[in-house]
Write a protein that holds these residues in place. Structure first.
Motif, PDB file in Angstrom:
ATOM      1  N   LEU A   1       6.591  -4.164   9.767  1.00  0.00           N
ATOM      2  CA  LEU A   1       5.314  -3.916   9.105  1.00  0.00           C
ATOM      3  C   LEU A   1       4.509  -5.196   8.915  1.00  0.00           C
ATOM      4  N   THR A   2       5.170  -6.346   8.984  1.00  0.00           N
ATOM      5  CA  THR A   2       4.476  -7.611   8.739  1.00  0.00           C
ATOM      6  C   THR A   2       4.556  -8.554   9.936  1.00  0.00           C
ATOM      7  N   VAL A   3       4.900  -8.027  11.117  1.00  0.00           N
ATOM      8  CA  VAL A   3       5.144  -8.922  12.255  1.00  0.00           C
ATOM      9  C   VAL A   3       3.892  -9.711  12.641  1.00  0.00           C
ATOM     10  N   VAL A   4       2.726  -9.069  12.592  1.00  0.00           N
ATOM     11  CA  VAL A   4       1.483  -9.771  12.936  1.00  0.00           C
ATOM     12  C   VAL A   4       1.192 -10.848  11.893  1.00  0.00           C
ATOM     13  N   THR A   5       1.436 -10.498  10.626  1.00  0.00           N
ATOM     14  CA  THR A   5       1.224 -11.469   9.546  1.00  0.00           C
ATOM     15  C   THR A   5       2.122 -12.684   9.738  1.00  0.00           C
TER      16      THR A   5
ATOM     17  N   ARG B   1      -4.919  -5.715   5.580  1.00  0.00           N
ATOM     18  CA  ARG B   1      -4.529  -5.492   6.974  1.00  0.00           C
ATOM     19  C   ARG B   1      -3.281  -4.622   7.100  1.00  0.00           C
ATOM     20  N   PHE B   2      -2.524  -4.470   6.017  1.00  0.00           N
ATOM     21  CA  PHE B   2      -1.278  -3.719   6.086  1.00  0.00           C
ATOM     22  C   PHE B   2      -1.556  -2.218   6.097  1.00  0.00           C
ATOM     23  N   ASP B   3      -0.766  -1.475   6.879  1.00  0.00           N
ATOM     24  CA  ASP B   3      -0.796  -0.018   6.783  1.00  0.00           C
ATOM     25  C   ASP B   3      -0.241   0.426   5.441  1.00  0.00           C
ATOM     26  N   TYR B   4       0.742  -0.312   4.947  1.00  0.00           N
ATOM     27  CA  TYR B   4       1.413   0.037   3.692  1.00  0.00           C
ATOM     28  C   TYR B   4       0.848  -0.822   2.562  1.00  0.00           C
ATOM     29  N   LYS B   5      -0.399  -0.555   2.200  1.00  0.00           N
ATOM     30  CA  LYS B   5      -1.075  -1.391   1.207  1.00  0.00           C
ATOM     31  C   LYS B   5      -0.431  -1.281  -0.172  1.00  0.00           C
ATOM     32  N   GLU B   6       0.172  -0.114  -0.465  1.00  0.00           N
ATOM     33  CA  GLU B   6       0.790   0.076  -1.774  1.00  0.00           C
ATOM     34  C   GLU B   6       1.902  -0.947  -2.006  1.00  0.00           C
ATOM     35  N   ALA B   7       2.550  -1.347  -0.925  1.00  0.00           N
ATOM     36  CA  ALA B   7       3.642  -2.328  -1.026  1.00  0.00           C
ATOM     37  C   ALA B   7       3.168  -3.705  -0.610  1.00  0.00           C
ATOM     38  N   GLY B   8       1.863  -3.919  -0.591  1.00  0.00           N
ATOM     39  CA  GLY B   8       1.288  -5.150  -0.062  1.00  0.00           C
ATOM     40  C   GLY B   8       1.846  -6.440  -0.634  1.00  0.00           C
ATOM     41  N   PRO B   9       1.911  -6.613  -1.963  1.00  0.00           N
ATOM     42  CA  PRO B   9       2.429  -7.879  -2.503  1.00  0.00           C
ATOM     43  C   PRO B   9       3.865  -8.161  -2.079  1.00  0.00           C
ATOM     44  N   GLN B  10       4.718  -7.120  -2.162  1.00  0.00           N
ATOM     45  CA  GLN B  10       6.120  -7.317  -1.768  1.00  0.00           C
ATOM     46  C   GLN B  10       6.225  -7.655  -0.277  1.00  0.00           C
ATOM     47  N   LEU B  11       5.442  -6.963   0.548  1.00  0.00           N
ATOM     48  CA  LEU B  11       5.500  -7.218   1.989  1.00  0.00           C
ATOM     49  C   LEU B  11       4.975  -8.611   2.325  1.00  0.00           C
TER      50      LEU B  11
ATOM     51  N   ASP C   1       8.051   3.227  15.009  1.00  0.00           N
ATOM     52  CA  ASP C   1       6.948   4.102  15.397  1.00  0.00           C
ATOM     53  C   ASP C   1       6.786   5.248  14.396  1.00  0.00           C
ATOM     54  N   LYS C   2       7.902   5.733  13.858  1.00  0.00           N
ATOM     55  CA  LYS C   2       7.845   6.831  12.896  1.00  0.00           C
ATOM     56  C   LYS C   2       7.121   6.422  11.609  1.00  0.00           C
ATOM     57  N   LEU C   3       7.075   5.137  11.318  1.00  0.00           N
ATOM     58  CA  LEU C   3       6.443   4.677  10.077  1.00  0.00           C
ATOM     59  C   LEU C   3       4.951   4.982  10.036  1.00  0.00           C
ATOM     60  N   ARG C   4       4.370   5.269  11.213  1.00  0.00           N
ATOM     61  CA  ARG C   4       2.935   5.567  11.264  1.00  0.00           C
ATOM     62  C   ARG C   4       2.620   7.015  10.891  1.00  0.00           C
ATOM     63  N   GLU C   5       3.633   7.878  10.863  1.00  0.00           N
ATOM     64  CA  GLU C   5       3.399   9.277  10.536  1.00  0.00           C
ATOM     65  C   GLU C   5       3.069   9.411   9.049  1.00  0.00           C
ATOM     66  N   PRO C   6       2.020  10.204   8.715  1.00  0.00           N
ATOM     67  CA  PRO C   6       1.615  10.317   7.299  1.00  0.00           C
ATOM     68  C   PRO C   6       2.734  10.765   6.369  1.00  0.00           C
ATOM     69  N   ARG C   7       3.563  11.714   6.808  1.00  0.00           N
ATOM     70  CA  ARG C   7       4.624  12.216   5.932  1.00  0.00           C
ATOM     71  C   ARG C   7       5.676  11.137   5.687  1.00  0.00           C
ATOM     72  N   VAL C   8       5.943  10.326   6.696  1.00  0.00           N
ATOM     73  CA  VAL C   8       6.890   9.219   6.554  1.00  0.00           C
ATOM     74  C   VAL C   8       6.283   8.131   5.678  1.00  0.00           C
ATOM     75  N   HIS C   9       5.005   7.873   5.901  1.00  0.00           N
ATOM     76  CA  HIS C   9       4.309   6.823   5.157  1.00  0.00           C
ATOM     77  C   HIS C   9       4.421   7.043   3.652  1.00  0.00           C
ATOM     78  N   LYS C  10       4.234   8.301   3.210  1.00  0.00           N
ATOM     79  CA  LYS C  10       4.273   8.593   1.774  1.00  0.00           C
ATOM     80  C   LYS C  10       5.601   8.164   1.149  1.00  0.00           C
ATOM     81  N   VAL C  11       6.673   8.495   1.836  1.00  0.00           N
ATOM     82  CA  VAL C  11       7.999   8.271   1.265  1.00  0.00           C
ATOM     83  C   VAL C  11       8.400   6.795   1.352  1.00  0.00           C
TER      84      VAL C  11
END
Length: 531
Positions: A360-364, A405-415, A301-311
């Protein structure tokens, strides 16, 4: 009844295997702060043992002749949010109950309620603490737990009332105050009802120190588990303990939850004559990861916080952006227990590194039609060439729509790669993950049992897959990647190694991005894949 490993709530010494909570804090430092009449912070991630330590401190202080110590959990006031009347009333009620319970004085609760009946909420807590401190024969040491659960105007009122009485200590206000929560007070971002943002530091500028409750040490992890052996005679294979340390890095809930899964939820292990081996441990770890217990749900749940997302996004995408991140964001995510920064920055432990990309990829994963049987050879091994060719085609056809569809698009290929592998491996093998911020890579280590009946107790196929984003010239990326892949393959004892390079430049046509070849590096023959 034998003791058990505690994976919920404060430690009960007569029922739980445990590490003495008072050994987990610097007691000399805490006691000096109390003697100096200081107000200070004790913070740590959830389910680290804060409450157990505070209660142990209270009992230890009350055995001395110098102070009256009181622990109060004020989490119930969270529901009031910006309603100061309701919030402060809840704090005062919690204080009254705790004072009556822990100090064994049945007259305290009605006296406190009567004392504050007509006092405005903005001054109610301060008045209670003044009256209560004056009533006591010894100076009061007050411990307020779950302070950062409060929000908005209720939290501001609480902090300001505590600050307002500070000058009256120790005769008419607590001699020493410990505020406890997940975060340091500097990280409080308090939104008022009028949309103002007030930081905790400005609302409570009397903080003398900020102490952090750490994880177990490697020795304490082993000591805790061996309490079970001492109590029941059940033996753990020594090979388990290094894995336990890497999986948890001493995070107390994880250490206890893994032990509970292994020794109790695994019903065969309730026969205490059964020795528990490394593969029993690995099975327990996988079940714990899949269980999505409250602690693990809070983590994701914490992964949705903007400050957490950046890191976390920078870690998952293996981008060298840590120098661009605000230090406050790094401190905040570290305080949550999600990362460590020494010897270098990474996700805190191996279990968190496993859970985060899965969640982060459970739906995928659930909507991706991939089965291991499609990529299995006659000898039951995975055909990695066939598998990676299939992913190349899948990535070419679907990457843009899936990554979007990913919240973490920056890491999209790896995810996306990890989701593809997880879908294939799930239920049969294991995917272990390492992230190298600064080295710009993600290391995946696949383990696939070759004998279904023996599982991981039999022969196992081991494969390294190194993931890199093309950010500099292809030749240099391949050179660096081959060195890293070979090094990781050596370290893990793999039998096969692959390097996957993602080209995220939209102007480059797919015909140029998609390729594969075999290259030599030292003793290794490495499959190199462009996508």
């Amino acid at each position: 009844m034998e003791k058990f490993f505690n994976n919920a709530g404060p430690v009960m010494a007569d029922m739980n295997y445990h590490i003495d909570p008072l050994t987990r804090i610097n007691w000399d430092e805490v006691y000096d702060l109390i003697l100096q009449q200081r107000y200070f912070i004790l913070h740590a991630p959830r389910q680290t043992g804060k409450t157990s330590s505070l209660i142990a401190m209270m009992h230890a202080l009350n055995k001395k002749d110098d102070f009256t110590a009181l622990y109060v959990n004020i989490e119930g006031a969270q529901a009031a949010r910006n309603n100061v009347e309701a919030g402060i009333s809840a704090v005062c009620s919690a204080f009254a109950r705790s004072a009556s319970h822990y100090l064994n004085d049945p007259d305290l609760e009605p006296w406190i309620r009567k004392t504050v009946k007509e006092i405005p909420a903005e001054d109610r807590l301060s008045s209670i603490l003044t009256a209560f401190s004056e009533r006591l024969e010894k100076p009061l040491v007050l411990m307020l737990d779950e302070v950062d659960a409060l929000v908005g105007d209720t939290l501001i009122s609480l902090l300001r009332q505590l600050r307002a009485g500070y000058e009256q200590r120790p005769k008419a206000f607590p001699q020493s105050l410990i505020l406890c929560g997940v975060r340091d007070i500097r990280d409080y971002r308090i939104h008022t009802a009028h949309q103002e943002i007030i930081t905790g530091g400005s609302a409570f500028n009397i903080k003398a120190a900020s102490l952090r409750l750490g994880n177990f040490t490697e020795e304490e992890c082993k000591e805790l588990w061996l309490q079970h052996t001492q109590e029941t005679g059940q033996i753990f294979d020594d090979k388990i303990f290094p894995e336990l340390w890497e999986d948890t890095k001493g995070q107390p809930w994880l250490v206890n939850a893994l032990a509970h899964e292994l020794t109790w939820n695994n019903k065969e292990a309730r026969d205490r004559s059964k020795t528990l081996f490394l593969e029993d441990y690995f099975a327990a770890r996988e079940k714990l990861i899949q269980s999505r217990q409250t602690h693990l749900d809070q983590l994701t749940d914490k992964l949705r916080e903007p400050r957490v997302h950046k890191v976390i996004s920078a870690l998952l995408s293996t981008d060298e952006t840590e120098l661009l991140m605000p230090r406050d964001d790094m401190d905040y995510v570290e305080d949550l227990g999600l990362i460590h920064r020494k010897p270098n920055i990474n996700i805190s432990n191996r279990i968190y590194r496993e859970i985060i990309p899965r969640e982060l990829t459970v739906v995928t994963q659930d909507t991706m039609i991939q089965k291991s049987i499609w990529y299995t050879k006659e000898d039951s091994s995975l055909d990695m060439t066939k598998l990676l060719l299939a992913f190349q085609q899948f990535f070419r056809e679907n990457s843009e729509s899936w990554i979007e569809r990913f919240d973490y698009k920056e890491a999209g290929p790896q995810l996306l790669m990890q989701a593809f592998l997880q879908r294939i491996i799930n239920g049969g093998g294991r995917v272990n993950r390492e992230y190298g911020l600064g080295s710009r890579r993600t290391d995946l280590f696949l383990e696939w049992p070759l004998d279904k009946e023996k599982g991981f107790f039999g022969p196992v196929q081991r494969v390294v897959i190194e993931l890199k984003i093309l950010r500099k010239g292809l030749e240099n990326t391949i050179k660096e990647g081959l060195e890293q892949t070979a090094d990781y393959a050596d370290k893990t004892g793999a039998g096969e190694a692959h390097l996957v390079i993602f080209n995220r430049k939209p102007e480059i046509p797919w015909e140029e991005k998609v390729w594969n070849k075999t290259m030599e590096h030292g003793k290794w023959t490495v499959g190199v894949w462009g996508m």
